[in-house]
Design a protein around this motif. Structure first.
Motif, PDB file in Angstrom:
ATOM      1  N   ARG A  95      63.542  31.162  37.601  1.00  0.00           N
ATOM      2  CA  ARG A  95      63.820  29.714  37.587  1.00  0.00           C
ATOM      3  C   ARG A  95      62.661  29.085  36.838  1.00  0.00           C
ATOM      4  NH1 ARG A  95      65.071  29.407  43.741  1.00  0.00           N
ATOM      5  NH2 ARG A  95      62.814  29.420  43.733  1.00  0.00           N
ATOM      6  N   SER A  96      62.955  28.388  35.750  1.00  0.00           N
ATOM      7  CA  SER A  96      61.870  27.876  34.912  1.00  0.00           C
ATOM      8  C   SER A  96      62.006  26.376  34.694  1.00  0.00           C
ATOM      9  CB  SER A  96      61.869  28.600  33.560  1.00  0.00           C
ATOM     10  OG  SER A  96      60.895  28.043  32.719  1.00  0.00           O
ATOM     11  N   THR A  97      60.877  25.675  34.795  1.00  0.00           N
ATOM     12  CA  THR A  97      60.865  24.259  34.409  1.00  0.00           C
ATOM     13  C   THR A  97      60.067  24.064  33.121  1.00  0.00           C
ATOM     14  OG1 THR A  97      58.931  23.857  35.798  1.00  0.00           O
ATOM     15  CG2 THR A  97      61.085  23.429  36.787  1.00  0.00           C
ATOM     16  N   ARG A 156      59.489  23.816  29.323  1.00  0.00           N
ATOM     17  CA  ARG A 156      60.405  23.491  28.229  1.00  0.00           C
ATOM     18  C   ARG A 156      60.112  24.423  27.051  1.00  0.00           C
ATOM     19  NH1 ARG A 156      63.019  18.858  27.982  1.00  0.00           N
ATOM     20  NH2 ARG A 156      62.286  18.282  25.907  1.00  0.00           N
ATOM     21  N   ALA A 206      63.659  25.229  30.610  1.00  0.00           N
ATOM     22  CA  ALA A 206      64.446  24.152  31.190  1.00  0.00           C
ATOM     23  C   ALA A 206      65.037  23.273  30.106  1.00  0.00           C
ATOM     24  CB  ALA A 206      63.554  23.322  32.102  1.00  0.00           C
ATOM     25  N   THR A 207      66.157  22.691  30.454  1.00  0.00           N
ATOM     26  CA  THR A 207      66.741  21.702  29.561  1.00  0.00           C
ATOM     27  C   THR A 207      66.725  20.379  30.309  1.00  0.00           C
ATOM     28  OG1 THR A 207      68.905  22.354  30.391  1.00  0.00           O
ATOM     29  CG2 THR A 207      68.219  23.300  28.297  1.00  0.00           C
ATOM     30  N   SER A 247      65.520  17.623  32.651  1.00  0.00           N
ATOM     31  CA  SER A 247      64.671  17.706  33.840  1.00  0.00           C
ATOM     32  C   SER A 247      65.145  18.814  34.785  1.00  0.00           C
ATOM     33  CB  SER A 247      64.696  16.364  34.569  1.00  0.00           C
ATOM     34  OG  SER A 247      66.041  16.062  34.910  1.00  0.00           O
ATOM     35  N   MET A 248      66.196  19.519  34.401  1.00  0.00           N
ATOM     36  CA  MET A 248      66.764  20.551  35.279  1.00  0.00           C
ATOM     37  C   MET A 248      66.097  21.895  35.016  1.00  0.00           C
ATOM     38  SD  MET A 248      69.105  19.091  37.072  1.00  0.00           S
ATOM     39  CE  MET A 248      70.121  20.455  37.627  1.00  0.00           C
ATOM     40  N   GLN A 249      65.816  22.605  36.095  1.00  0.00           N
ATOM     41  CA  GLN A 249      65.283  23.959  35.929  1.00  0.00           C
ATOM     42  C   GLN A 249      66.409  24.891  35.492  1.00  0.00           C
ATOM     43  OE1 GLN A 249      63.813  25.103  39.751  1.00  0.00           O
ATOM     44  NE2 GLN A 249      65.813  25.400  40.638  1.00  0.00           N
ATOM     45  N   GLU A 250      66.049  25.925  34.801  1.00  0.00           N
ATOM     46  CA  GLU A 250      67.024  26.877  34.290  1.00  0.00           C
ATOM     47  C   GLU A 250      66.901  28.175  35.078  1.00  0.00           C
ATOM     48  OE1 GLU A 250      69.057  25.968  31.866  1.00  0.00           O
ATOM     49  OE2 GLU A 250      70.128  27.877  31.662  1.00  0.00           O
ATOM     50  N   THR A 251      68.029  28.710  35.559  1.00  0.00           N
ATOM     51  CA  THR A 251      67.998  29.992  36.285  1.00  0.00           C
ATOM     52  C   THR A 251      68.638  31.073  35.441  1.00  0.00           C
ATOM     53  OG1 THR A 251      70.108  29.607  37.381  1.00  0.00           O
ATOM     54  CG2 THR A 251      68.136  28.846  38.531  1.00  0.00           C
ATOM     55  N   ASP A 297      54.824  22.455  35.769  1.00  0.00           N
ATOM     56  CA  ASP A 297      55.796  23.408  35.227  1.00  0.00           C
ATOM     57  C   ASP A 297      55.556  24.793  35.812  1.00  0.00           C
ATOM     58  OD1 ASP A 297      57.091  21.576  33.650  1.00  0.00           O
ATOM     59  OD2 ASP A 297      55.805  21.922  31.900  1.00  0.00           O
TER      60      ASP A 297
END
Lengths: 408, 526
Positions: free
Chosen positions: B422-424, B426, B461-462, B464-468, B510
């Motif tokens: 899970r990444s915030t 960018r 992330a895209t 403000s949403m974290q990407e899983t 982040d």
């Protein structure tokens, strides 16, 4: 290793009749002219309502437990599953003073007793892994393990005429364990958010967990006890009766570690900080440490696992007679067992018998035994009280006994 | 009898077969288990050393290099060298002198003048050092040698020391070699008059000890004495510390700089804060001749161009509060608007060189002998470089290695590892995991075993949403065996912002959360 096996094979005898002066028909194993009697006995018993002799053998002697062996046991699981094991070698020397109506005896016993009660899911978890429980929790209720290992040295008195006897012994603890796990579930949480479902949490909800353990270094260092054993015989008409008890007493255990806990343990993988080295090295030991409840050390008394026994020997009907034996060992979780031996009398002391058995962990089994004179003054009793496991690896109960009586 | 013998042989045979046949081998069975193994959370502070980062009020992270280019302490200004008093005593022309127990038969007062000190000191506190007493005597009786320094005090008590010069003879004089610790003594260096500088009076004497009988001193007897200030280091001095000029040419190296050479950082927001500090109670005037950035690998060097170079910088004297100096400081903010800082930084310097001079008391003794220097005093020049991590990363590479010791493992047939992220950040991070043995030979590149030909990327992330994301690696028995021989795992994260707008900000909040889970088919053994 070899020495151990030789000892095991050498010391095989029927513990239900340990140090008995009575033969299969209730007669005495010595005669009026005997001045000394040496009695060597050994018995090995493995009983379960689910686990096969083959699997037990591989546990003790090694080997790969195949998927089909595991499956056969799994098919027999019925919610409440048990295993009981016993290894009991002993040696007794009795001296009758000439002209006296009684004698004195000295005996050495070693006893290894194990009982295990386990839930179906504990077996599945242990032998198959938690992948069997990815959709639902494993219920680990009513699991217990009892191990009591001890040796004793006894001194006793024997009535030469009737064979009734009485022994007082000092007991040395070798190892003692009581572990109980109840009302416990283990849940493997699955993350299904991506293309590959994977385990992201293991949740152990422990209702109760308790353990008491004490193991020995030197003699009497972990526990000392005192116990009584003996037999009383009497006759009504042509029927003989023998009532007996072994190891009736208590032991004081030193430095016993007692632990108990309950609660919820969550495991989501070990926290790892970059550059700290791999935490995988000791995943399991760390997990064990984190789950282990805090213990305390105490000294306490425990009852010895006394064996109560009673026998009835019928009058002869032709070449046959019946012998019914009941026995029940206390404090270890064993179940009472009742056997009825249909005995065929051969010449002199010699006899053979077939013995259906009910009770115990196996519910029903059949045994075979024989008693015969080898030399003029040597008697041998040998056989099995649980024959199914001896002839078939899938059998769930196995026992062998051997008794050698040498009159001098 | 024959029957019994045959039976015995059978029993023995069965025993032998059983003993030989029951050779213990491990008990084993197949299991299949799933469990999370490792849980980690990586922020920029985990990837770059903390000392190289700072966070602003808006959580924007900056790279910070802070280094002392110059640091002169009190020992650079005032050095007290060894100084000795020598004297001897005899009674010539008197032929013989009878001295009673307790009777003093010689005393002397002398002034030590610390002439080597290029300063006019009124006071000095000794941090370290000793007073050595060396003497010989051929008088046939013990002699008490006393030294007293009335203006050297510690806790209000003057320095006093006594030692016995053992009895001797003409052929074998008695010898005294002792030293007294002077640590913590406060020396009043104004001499006997109280108006002099760098002077102190020493009194010493010879006496027959009380325990001796009468001692006869003959004309041929002699007592030689030496008193030496040895290895003095000062923790505080006061007076006029001179008008010395000190030239300096120093070089400071950066440590633990991450490999940023493939990253395109926005250097237009970089700033260099050059701070010069004076912790002495002396007016200073310094001139920087040059500040040079040096990359030792490429050999590239750039001189800083800024108005500070070549100018005289006056630094007021520090103030003293409760024996602790408060330095005076001057700071110069250097950025791309007033210097060639971008060129200066583009060499990716691994060291900075600085050349210049500093002059003490450029306007003379204007403090009227009230200059001071203490152990805490220093003349420092510090460079603080700050580059906000507002950048375009074409290739920001971060590496880490971890030791691995798997110990004894059960026989693993197949393992599937799942790397869930899970990444915030960018920025996309391409992951490379190499397992090496003790000789650094690569055993496995784990990314070769990713299922379904997915790229080894932790997507950023895209918005403000974290990407899983989940990547699965499947290792067979051979690979697991190789893994069991591993001694290290090298992890490499290559950040890319090509899928993002021009400048991406890295913030302290982040994080990349990573969970590694495993599904293991193994043969459990004991």
């Amino acid at each position: 290793m070899r020495l151990g096996l030789i000892l095991i094979l050498f010391f095989l005898a029927d513990a239900a009749w340990s140090q008995s002066f009575f033969l299969q028909d209730g007669s005495l194993s010595y005669d009026s002219s005997s001045t000394s009697v040496i009695n060597i006995e050994v018995q090995r018993i493995d009983q379960s309502n689910a686990i096969s002799r083959e699997m037990i053998g591989k546990f003790f002697f090694g080997g790969h437990i195949s998927d089909s062996e595991k499956g056969n046991v799994r098919d027999r699981l019925d919610g409440e599953n048990y295993y009981g094991g016993e290894l009991s070698p002993s040696i007794n020397y009795t001296f009758f003073q000439p002209g006296k109506s009684s004698g004195w005896s000295v005996s050495y016993h070693y006893r290894n007793l194990n009982t295990l009660a386990f839930a179906d899911d504990l077996y599945t978890l242990f032998f198959y892994g938690n992948n069997e429980f990815l959709e639902e929790p494993a219920f680990l209720n009513e699991n217990s393990l009892r191990i009591f290992n001890y040796q004793s040295l006894s001194f006793g008195w024997v009535d030469k005429k009737t064979g009734s006897n009485f022994r007082v012994g000092v007991y040395d603890n070798r190892s003692f364990s009581e572990i109980d796990i109840n009302q416990t579930t283990l849940t493997t949480g699955i993350n299904n958010s991506g293309p590959y479902p994977f385990a992201d949490e293991i949740l152990l909800q422990a209702g109760t967990y308790s353990s008491r353990q004490s193991s020995s270094g030197g003699i009497f260092s972990s526990g000392i006890g005192f116990g009584l054993s003996g037999e009383y015989t009497f006759q009504i008409d042509q029927s003989r009766f023998i009532l007996g008890v072994d190891d009736f007493g208590a032991m004081h255990l030193n430095n016993m570690e007692e632990r108990d806990t309950s609660g919820v343990f969550e495991y989501r993988g070990f926290e790892w900080e970059v550059g700290e080295g791999s935490p995988l090295n000791d995943v399991f030991s760390t997990l064990e440490d984190s789950l282990s409840p805090n213990g305390r050390v105490l000294n306490t008394w425990v009852f010895l696992p006394a064996l109560l026994k009673a026998s009835y020997i019928s009058p002869d009907f032709g070449k046959f007679y019946l012998r019914a034996d009941g026995s029940y060992r206390l404090n270890m979780g064993f179940r009472p067992e009742l056997g009825l031996a249909i005995t065929y009398r051969l010449e002199n002391y010699n006899a053979v018998w077939v013995r259906p058995v009910v009770g115990g962990f196996n519910d029903f089994s059949v045994g075979l035994g024989a008693q015969f004179a080898v030399f003029n003054n040597t008697l041998v009793r040998a056989g099995s009280n649980h024959l199914f496991g001896v002839v078939d690896g899938e059998g769930t109960a196995t026992s062998l006994f051997l008794q050698i009586v040498q009159k001098l | 009898m024959t029957y019994i013998s045959r039976m015995q042989r059978v029993v023995v045979f069965i025993l032998v077969v059983l003993v030989l046949g029951c050779k213990k081998e491990p008990t084993s069975w197949n299991t299949s288990n799933s469990a999370p193994l490792i849980n980690t959370s990586l922020g920029v502070y985990d990837l770059i050393e903390d000392s190289l980062l700072s966070t602003g009020d808006d959580n924007l992270v900056s790279l910070v290099y802070s280094n002392e280019l110059i640091n002169f302490g009190v020992d650079s200004l005032v050095e007290v060298e060894e100084d000795t008093i020598s004297n001897s005593f005899n009674i010539f022309p008197v032929s013989e002198l009878e001295v009673n127990p307790g009777q003093q038969f010689f005393n002397q007062s002398e002034v030590i003048d610390f002439e080597q000190v290029d300063a006019a000191l009124r006071r000095a506190v000794i941090a370290e050092g000793s007073l050595s007493l060396n003497a010989t005597s051929d008088i046939e009786g013990d002699i008490l040698f006393k030294v007293f320094i009335p203006r050297a005090t510690r806790n209000g008590i003057s320095f006093e020391y006594e030692a016995i010069i053992p009895a001797g003879s003409l052929s074998a004089p008695g010898v005294l070699n002792e030293s007294a610790n002077l640590e913590g003594y406060d020396l009043d260096l104004t001499g006997i008059s109280g108006t002099a500088f760098s002077e102190i009076e020493i009194l010493y004497s010879l006496t027959v000890p009380e325990y001796e009988d009468n001692v006869t001193v003959f004309s041929f007897n002699e007592v030689s004495m030496e008193i030496t200030f040895d290895g003095l280091e000062l923790s505080f001095v006061e007076g006029f510390l001179g008008s010395e000029v000190i030239e300096f040419n120093e070089k400071a190296f950066f440590e633990s700089i991450p490999e940023l050479n493939e990253a395109i950082l926005n250097l237009s927001e970089a700033s260099l804060d050059l701070s010069i500090s004076n912790g002495f109670g002396i007016d200073l005037q310094t001139t920087l001749f040059s500040v040079k950035a040096d990359n030792s690998i490429t050999g590239n060097q750039v001189d800083l161009t800024h108005s500070i170079i070549g100018s005289s910088i006056n630094l007021n004297r520090a103030e003293l509060h409760e024996q602790t100096p408060t330095p005076s400081e001057k700071s110069f903010l250097i950025d791309h608007t007033n210097s060639n800082l971008i060129d200066f930084l583009e060499v990716i310097p691994d060291s900075l060189s600085i050349q210049g001079r500093v002059e003490l008391n450029p306007f003379g003794n204007i403090s009227n002998y009230n200059d001071f220097a203490s152990a805490q005093s220093s003349f420092k020049c510090t460079a603080n470089l700050e580059i906000p991590l507002r950048a375009s990363f074409s290739n920001l590479l971060l590496r880490d290695s971890s030791n691995v010791d798997w110990g004894e493992e059960n026989q693993i047939q197949k393992t599937t590892f799942y790397l869930y992220s899970r990444s915030t950040f960018r920025a996309d991070a391409t992951i490379d995991l190499r397992v090496v043995d003790e000789s650094n030979n690569v055993l496995i590149n784990l990314t070769d075993y990713i299922l379904d030909d997915l790229p080894p990327v932790i997507p950023g992330a895209t918005g403000s949403m974290q990407e899983t994301n989940t990547i699965a690696f499947e290792l067979g028995e051979t690979e697991m065996e190789a893994l069991s021989r591993a001694s290290q795992i090298f992890t490499e994260l290559r950040f890319e912002t090509t899928n993002y707008p021009d400048l991406v900000e890295i913030r302290s909040t982040d994080r990349i959360d990573i969970l590694i889970s495993a599904e293991v088919d193994a043969q459990f053994e004991f």
